[in-house]
Design a protein around this motif. Structure first.
Motif: not given
Length: 456
Positions: A39-41, A69-75, A328-332
């Motif tokens: 999943v991509t978050v 797979n994370y993408t992390v950014l300032p608010e 489904d994966n996203a809910w998990k």
């Protein structure tokens, strides 16, 4: 200039309309990546989220086989990217961190998927353990839940117990604003350079107007009536704003027009103020092992006037993009990241002070958490539980929200009006003039909604 300022929220409205265009190219395009077992978050880069990122591979992925797979950014950056990605329904990201401001709006626009069916089929998640006010704030007008909280907060009054005691003063557990103002006057200069109270004066819908809107609510005011009549310069809104401005000008912190959450937190920690009304999440910093005020702070419910409670409600939550092919994966992932088990994992591996609290009743019966957060756990839980996002004031509202009105135009409206109220705190403008200008802006917003209702 006034004509230019009246065009509130045009970008927000255009963005909502963009959601109706199918097949639109968006951030990254495509239908998601990373393979079937992934999943991509897309999420904000605050400390609790960074902890989540560190714990995912050895726990969630190991248990489920799903890579995240994370993408992390300032608010500010993440809000912009989420709005573009989700409005275009490009499907690149399966999950995003959204607040309870965005979730009802995105649900109405059909940018995010309802979670109610997943909740019903997953009793181990235990939605009943999620604090009711949190569930309410993440539920759309269709009655379905569209987000799950990662952590949450309300607001309460923080005060120096030792300073009040030296003055022979007792803080009521549920004070009124007049009692707070009286105490602020009596503890002003109780110690050299110490002011009575800190209240945000920094412009911004999420800065100055987060606490001030709760004051307006409990004084009997509102931004809009249920039939979209603007009330920004109404007597109740005016009385509340004058009270707030007068209090911070008479007994508030130095540099109040530029003071936001961080500045007030620093002022209380450094002994520059005796009281502070703000987010419950601040308590963790005040009670940190290295805090010079640890053990010296008392916590009281948000002050009231005409309402039974007045604390705000905010949560960073998880939502699933409607265009996701991996729901489904996203809910998990969502159910794990918002679970009681995840909180226990954080407590055991990183320390209980780093638990993303404020969302589950079970957190506040956990002995390990309570040992760490004894000073503020129950006041925080009580503040969140008594917050009512659908009925925060003395009259019906046209949209959900306590410290905001849940419409796309509110960030622009609240920020513009806050600039003038901040000027009033600085002594450059009267409150009456600030709110007169605000009324014009609010009427421009309300006219759109009145027109839509007339066409129905």
């Amino acid at each position: 200039m006034l004509e230019q300022r009246k065009r509130i929220g045009s970008a927000a409205v255009a963005l909502l309309l963009a959601g109706a265009v199918s097949g639109c190219a968006g951030w990254g395009g495509g239908g998601g990546g990373g393979g079937a077992d992934s999943v991509t978050v897309l999420m904000v880069n605050n400390p609790q989220m960074v902890d989540l990122q560190k714990l995912t591979a050895d726990n969630f992925t190991k248990q489920t086989g799903i890579k995240v797979n994370y993408t992390v950014l300032p608010e500010n950056d993440v809000r912009d990217k989420i709005s573009q990605e989700f409005s275009s329904q490009a499907g690149q990201y399966d999950v995003a961190s959204l607040s309870n401001f965005e979730i009802p709006i995105y649900a109405t626009s059909k940018w995010i998927a309802p979670l109610s069916d997943y909740i019903a089929k997953d009793p181990t998640f235990n939605q009943d353990d999620v604090l009711k006010s949190m569930t309410t704030s993440l539920t759309a007008t269709d009655g379905k839940v569209y987000g799950e909280p990662f952590y949450g907060e309300s607001s309460f009054l923080m005060y120096r117990k030792d300073v009040l005691a030296e003055k022979g003063l007792t803080m009521p557990a549920k004070p009124t604003w007049q009692q707070v103002a009286d105490i602020a006057a009596k503890v002003d200069n109780a110690k050299p350079g110490m002011r009575g109270i800190c209240l945000r004066g920094q412009p911004g819908w999420g800065q100055l107007f987060a606490p001030l809107t709760t004051v307006v609510n409990t004084f009997g005011g509102t931004w809009f009536t249920a039939d979209w009549q603007p009330k920004v310069n109404a007597p109740e809104f005016t009385e509340a704003t004058k009270f707030y401005v007068d209090l911070v000008r008479a007994h508030g912190e130095l540099g109040a027009p530029q003071a936001g959450f961080t500045e007030c937190l620093n002022n209380l920690v450094q002994g520059n103020v005796a009281m502070w009304y703000d987010a419950t999440s601040a308590a963790g910093s005040l009670e940190a092992p290295n805090s010079p005020v640890k053990g010296k702070i008392g916590y009281a419910l948000a002050p009231t006037v005409k309402t039974s409670s007045s604390g705000w409600l905010y949560t960073w939550s998880w939502a699933i993009q409607e265009a996701s092919k991996k729901k489904d994966n996203a809910w998990k992932f969502v159910s794990w990241a918002s679970s009681k088990q995840y909180e226990e994992l954080v407590g055991q591996q990183l320390g209980w002070s780093r638990v993303p609290a404020g969302k589950r009743a079970s957190t506040y019966t956990n002995p390990s958490y309570l040992k760490e957060a004894a000073a503020f756990a129950q006041p925080t839980k009580q503040a969140i539980e008594t917050a009512d996002p659908r009925n925060p004031g003395a009259q019906p509202r046209p949209a959900i929200g306590i410290q905001f009105i849940d419409i796309p135009e509110f960030p622009d409206l609240g920020t513009q009006v806050s600039q003038d109220v901040s000027s009033a705190i600085a002594g450059r403008m009267s409150v009456d003039e600030a709110l007169k200008r605000g009324q014009v802006l609010a009427d421009d917003v309300a006219e759109r909604y009145r027109s839509r209702q007339a066409k129905k």
